[in-house]
Design a protein around this motif. Structure first.
Motif, short mmCIF file in Angstrom:
data_model
loop_
_atom_site.label_atom_id
_atom_site.label_comp_id
_atom_site.label_asym_id
_atom_site.label_seq_id
_atom_site.Cartn_x
_atom_site.Cartn_y
_atom_site.Cartn_z
N LYS A 119 -2.66 -25.41 43.28
CA LYS A 119 -1.31 -25.14 43.77
C LYS A 119 -1.33 -24.57 45.19
O LYS A 119 -0.51 -24.94 46.03
CB LYS A 119 -0.59 -24.17 42.83
CG LYS A 119 0.88 -23.97 43.16
CD LYS A 119 1.58 -23.10 42.14
CE LYS A 119 1.67 -23.77 40.79
NZ LYS A 119 2.47 -22.99 39.82
N GLU A 120 -2.28 -23.70 45.48
CA GLU A 120 -2.35 -23.13 46.82
C GLU A 120 -2.73 -24.19 47.85
O GLU A 120 -2.21 -24.19 48.98
CB GLU A 120 -3.35 -21.97 46.84
CG GLU A 120 -2.90 -20.76 46.04
CD GLU A 120 -1.50 -20.28 46.43
OE1 GLU A 120 -1.24 -20.14 47.65
OE2 GLU A 120 -0.67 -20.08 45.54
N LYS A 122 -1.97 -27.29 47.69
CA LYS A 122 -0.79 -28.13 47.89
C LYS A 122 0.24 -27.45 48.78
O LYS A 122 0.85 -28.08 49.65
CB LYS A 122 -0.18 -28.49 46.53
CG LYS A 122 -1.10 -29.35 45.67
CD LYS A 122 -0.61 -29.50 44.24
CE LYS A 122 -1.61 -30.25 43.38
NZ LYS A 122 -1.20 -30.33 41.97
N ARG A 123 0.42 -26.17 48.58
CA ARG A 123 1.36 -25.43 49.42
C ARG A 123 0.90 -25.43 50.88
O ARG A 123 1.72 -25.53 51.80
CB ARG A 123 1.50 -24.01 48.91
CG ARG A 123 2.32 -23.91 47.60
CD ARG A 123 2.28 -22.52 47.03
NE ARG A 123 3.14 -22.39 45.85
CZ ARG A 123 3.06 -21.40 44.97
NH1 ARG A 123 2.14 -20.44 45.13
NH2 ARG A 123 3.88 -21.37 43.94
N LEU A 126 1.76 -28.66 52.53
CA LEU A 126 3.18 -28.76 52.85
C LEU A 126 3.54 -28.08 54.16
O LEU A 126 4.58 -28.39 54.76
CB LEU A 126 4.03 -28.17 51.72
CG LEU A 126 4.69 -29.18 50.79
CD1 LEU A 126 3.66 -30.03 50.09
CD2 LEU A 126 5.58 -28.48 49.78
N GLU A 127 2.70 -27.16 54.61
CA GLU A 127 2.99 -26.43 55.85
C GLU A 127 2.52 -27.15 57.09
O GLU A 127 2.76 -26.68 58.20
CB GLU A 127 2.34 -25.04 55.78
CG GLU A 127 2.95 -24.13 54.73
CD GLU A 127 4.45 -23.95 54.92
OE1 GLU A 127 4.88 -23.72 56.09
OE2 GLU A 127 5.20 -24.07 53.94
N ASN A 165 9.68 -29.30 39.84
CA ASN A 165 9.27 -28.73 41.13
C ASN A 165 7.76 -28.79 41.32
O ASN A 165 7.28 -29.00 42.44
CB ASN A 165 9.75 -27.28 41.25
CG ASN A 165 11.24 -27.19 41.51
OD1 ASN A 165 11.87 -28.19 41.87
ND2 ASN A 165 11.83 -26.03 41.33
N LEU A 169 6.00 -30.87 44.34
CA LEU A 169 5.01 -30.25 45.21
C LEU A 169 3.80 -31.17 45.37
O LEU A 169 3.32 -31.41 46.49
CB LEU A 169 4.58 -28.89 44.64
CG LEU A 169 3.40 -28.20 45.32
CD1 LEU A 169 3.75 -27.82 46.75
CD2 LEU A 169 2.97 -26.97 44.52
N THR A 170 3.32 -31.71 44.25
CA THR A 170 2.17 -32.61 44.31
C THR A 170 2.51 -33.91 45.01
O THR A 170 1.73 -34.41 45.83
CB THR A 170 1.65 -32.90 42.90
OG1 THR A 170 1.36 -31.66 42.24
CG2 THR A 170 0.40 -33.75 42.94
N ALA A 173 2.64 -33.09 48.78
CA ALA A 173 1.34 -32.68 49.30
C ALA A 173 0.37 -33.85 49.33
O ALA A 173 -0.45 -33.98 50.26
CB ALA A 173 0.78 -31.55 48.45
#
Length: 251
Positions: A119-120, A122-123, A126-127, A165, A169-170, A173
């Protein structure tokens, strides 16, 4: 231009392989006429853009309006790319005379990713500013009906994810990783990005296979999304090797 050879008749023989071309509307119409004259039936994709990946489809075309149908949000990436307005042609054999229009050659592989994204990871993807600059606004406009569909597809592929959600996210990403890779291997001195999660959690692998995303990287490893598994009968979690026309042409 030379007409395609009649080896597109009949059923698939040999390993899975697809040649993907991008043609102007005029050239797509001319190709269809030439193939019809050779007795070769050309299918037209309807509803979804991934059915041409089915091994039983020998040659198919994808018109621009198909990107506005079932997978309209994914189609927004197409409409903001340099492919907008062009027709995709997906063939089980190379098309003589169209070598300069060859975008990619797709084959099956036995690739196993060294690591999938958490998850981290992927986040962080996104940035990336390159993702934010490239992402079409329509990609963010997910309807409630779509959320239910993607969750249902994920469950059919074996996922136990209960929140859209997390899927979204995936989805995003994963596309980001083909714009600026963080998850990749190196082969022959090249960076080779790969899909960052299993089939159940992905979306619109067509963007990478058609070279709408990731075209800066001549070689990619792309896992099918649920839609490609359901509509094109691609094997879930089995990565495809996607090579650009230039790389494939030099093999």
């Amino acid at each position: 231009m030379q007409p395609a050879k009649p080896d597109l008749k009949g059923k698939r023989t040999g390993p899975y392989r697809k040649f993907i071309y991008w043609l102007t509307p005029e050239d797509a119409a001319r190709l269809r006429e030439d193939l019809t004259a050779e007795g070769i039936k050309v299918k037209a994709a309807k509803g979804v853009v991934c059915t041409p990946f089915d091994s039983f489809n020998r040659i198919s075309t994808v018109a621009p309006e198909v990107w506005d149908d079932t997978c309209k949000r994914a189609g927004a990436w197409y409409h903001t790319s340099d492919k907008d307005g062009l027709h995709a042609v997906v063939s089980a054999a190379a098309l003589p005379g169209y070598e300069d229009r060859l975008a990619s050659v797709v084959t099956e592989s036995d690739f196993t990713p060294p690591r999938l994204a958490d998850k981290e990871d992927k986040r962080a993807l996104l940035e990336d500013p390159m993702l934010k600059a490239r992402m079409p606004p329509a990609w963010l406009n997910v309807l409630p009906r779509e959320e239910a569909i993607y969750l249902r597809w994920a469950h059919r592929m074996g996922s136990e994810e209960s929140h859209f959600n997390a899927l979204f996210l995936t989805h995003t990403a994963n596309h980001a990783n083909f714009i600026r890779p963080r998850f990749f291997i190196e082969e022959a001195g090249r960076i080779v990005p790969y899909s960052i999660d299993r089939t159940a959690h992905l979306c619109s692998c067509c963007l990478e296979i058609y070279q709408i995303l990731g075209d800066a990287y001549p070689v990619k490893r792309v896992a099918p999304c649920p839609g490609a598994a359901l509509f094109a009968r691609l094997e879930p979690d089995r990565y495809l090797l996607v090579r650009s026309g230039a790389v494939a042409g030099n093999d």
